[in-house]
Write an enzyme that holds these catalytic residues in place. Sequence first.
Site, mmCIF file in Angstrom:
data_model
loop_
_atom_site.group_PDB
_atom_site.id
_atom_site.type_symbol
_atom_site.label_atom_id
_atom_site.label_comp_id
_atom_site.label_asym_id
_atom_site.label_seq_id
_atom_site.Cartn_x
_atom_site.Cartn_y
_atom_site.Cartn_z
ATOM 1 N N TYR A 1 27.594 17.443 2.309
ATOM 2 C CA TYR A 1 28.423 16.401 1.694
ATOM 3 C C TYR A 1 28.344 15.127 2.518
ATOM 4 O O TYR A 1 27.966 15.137 3.699
ATOM 5 C CB TYR A 1 29.879 16.844 1.550
ATOM 6 C CG TYR A 1 30.618 17.045 2.859
ATOM 7 C CD1 TYR A 1 31.256 15.985 3.489
ATOM 8 C CD2 TYR A 1 30.698 18.299 3.462
ATOM 9 C CE1 TYR A 1 31.938 16.168 4.685
ATOM 10 C CE2 TYR A 1 31.372 18.498 4.646
ATOM 11 C CZ TYR A 1 31.988 17.422 5.256
ATOM 12 O OH TYR A 1 32.651 17.606 6.445
ATOM 13 N N CYS A 2 28.724 14.011 1.893
ATOM 14 C CA CYS A 2 28.905 12.746 2.593
ATOM 15 C C CYS A 2 30.335 12.297 2.322
ATOM 16 O O CYS A 2 31.207 13.123 2.048
ATOM 17 C CB CYS A 2 27.871 11.711 2.165
ATOM 18 S SG CYS A 2 27.921 11.257 0.405
ATOM 19 N N PHE A 3 30.609 11.009 2.395
ATOM 20 C CA PHE A 3 31.994 10.581 2.260
ATOM 21 C C PHE A 3 32.523 10.729 0.833
ATOM 22 O O PHE A 3 33.575 11.316 0.604
ATOM 23 C CB PHE A 3 32.166 9.131 2.730
ATOM 24 C CG PHE A 3 33.592 8.664 2.661
ATOM 25 C CD1 PHE A 3 34.576 9.287 3.421
ATOM 26 C CD2 PHE A 3 33.976 7.622 1.827
ATOM 27 C CE1 PHE A 3 35.908 8.874 3.355
ATOM 28 C CE2 PHE A 3 35.295 7.210 1.756
ATOM 29 C CZ PHE A 3 36.254 7.834 2.520
ATOM 30 N N GLY B 1 28.151 10.583 -2.720
ATOM 31 C CA GLY B 1 27.265 9.612 -3.335
ATOM 32 C C GLY B 1 25.874 9.579 -2.738
ATOM 33 O O GLY B 1 25.244 10.620 -2.537
ATOM 34 N N TYR C 1 33.664 14.246 1.186
ATOM 35 C CA TYR C 1 34.788 14.408 2.105
ATOM 36 C C TYR C 1 36.088 13.875 1.501
ATOM 37 O O TYR C 1 37.145 14.506 1.614
ATOM 38 C CB TYR C 1 34.504 13.683 3.422
ATOM 39 C CG TYR C 1 35.703 13.648 4.341
ATOM 40 C CD1 TYR C 1 35.997 14.712 5.174
ATOM 41 C CD2 TYR C 1 36.582 12.562 4.338
ATOM 42 C CE1 TYR C 1 37.119 14.706 5.994
ATOM 43 C CE2 TYR C 1 37.705 12.546 5.152
ATOM 44 C CZ TYR C 1 37.966 13.614 5.968
ATOM 45 O OH TYR C 1 39.084 13.606 6.765
#
Length: 364
Positions: free
Chosen positions: A94-96, A99, A123
């Site tokens: 995952y990223c923030f 995206g 996140y």
Amino acid sequence: MRVDTQDYLSLFLNDTPLIDTRAPVEFARGAFPDAVNLPLMTDDERAAVGTCYKEHGQQAAMALGHQLVNGETKTQRINAWLEHARQHPTGYLYCFRGGLRSQICQQWLHDAGLDYPRVEGGYKAMRQFLLSCLEQICLDQKILILAGHTGSAKTDLLLEVPDAVDLEGIANHRGSAFGRRADGQPSQIDFENRLIIAMLKHQYRHPGKPMVLEDESRLIGRCALPHVLRETMAKAPLIQLQSDLEARTEHSYINYILRKSAEWQQHAGDEQGFELFIEDLRDSLFRVRKRLGGEQYTFISEQMEHAIQAHRAGDNTEHRVWIRSLLRDYYDPMYDYQGRKHHERVVFKGNATAVKEFLAALQN
């Protein structure tokens, strides 16, 4: 082939391995217990791309990102993701916000021959899910508070409860002014994430059973209890664990002298660790000097210094003297004062054996 997921509950309940592709500075502010930080970009690279995005737009920022993370740098980062993904085949990345960063990582892994799913929403969505869960738990979950004088071994008893939610353990702090631990505390967000996940696990593994939390003030060291939880705890029924002064002195001596000195020495070596341990004791007493009052602070401080000198000479047992004074003349009156204000919330009181029997009956 596994697909991307929005099943945040399963991720947390199952301790799913996670690759956090955010920059290290983002990870340090707050992350999840089962996440490892394998970033797409370093802090400096992320800052440069962010500035480019503001000044020149998305396409220019993406071009700069690909320029910065290229060649051997790109290969090293892909290899790190591949190694972790192969060691943890049930994991996600995952990223923030779920995206571009996680999509790029996922595409590069695919190009390297491995399909690895990501967490949709990233996140931010997972963090919001946990905060919403905490609100719901505080509304729906029956919570009991284990109270008792300082040194009555509340944490030890609590850990005998199945899937106990150990607030002090999660905060990595022993709770009192003397509770600092050598290896420090998690960030506030890490503390909250770990706490809510522990509460979720208890709720799902023991449906309909009460959740027992140790009585704590707003702060456990520098970790603050979430406001909604603190309000819930302030109204919850109390179980009072009773223990006499000598037993509490001995427990505190074991915790704050024997175990604590060993922790400092393991952390920093025998000589430096011992000096840090002594400094910690002095600082902890100094922090409560105003509540103690000048005369009492001086008296206990002198007892502590005498114990420190004896400890240097090989006898650590003299610490019991100032610990007994501090419990009797500072912690006990403070607890008794607070207890008188909340006596109507007490649903049970007794020694450790009686309290364990009471709690066991509630779990059946």
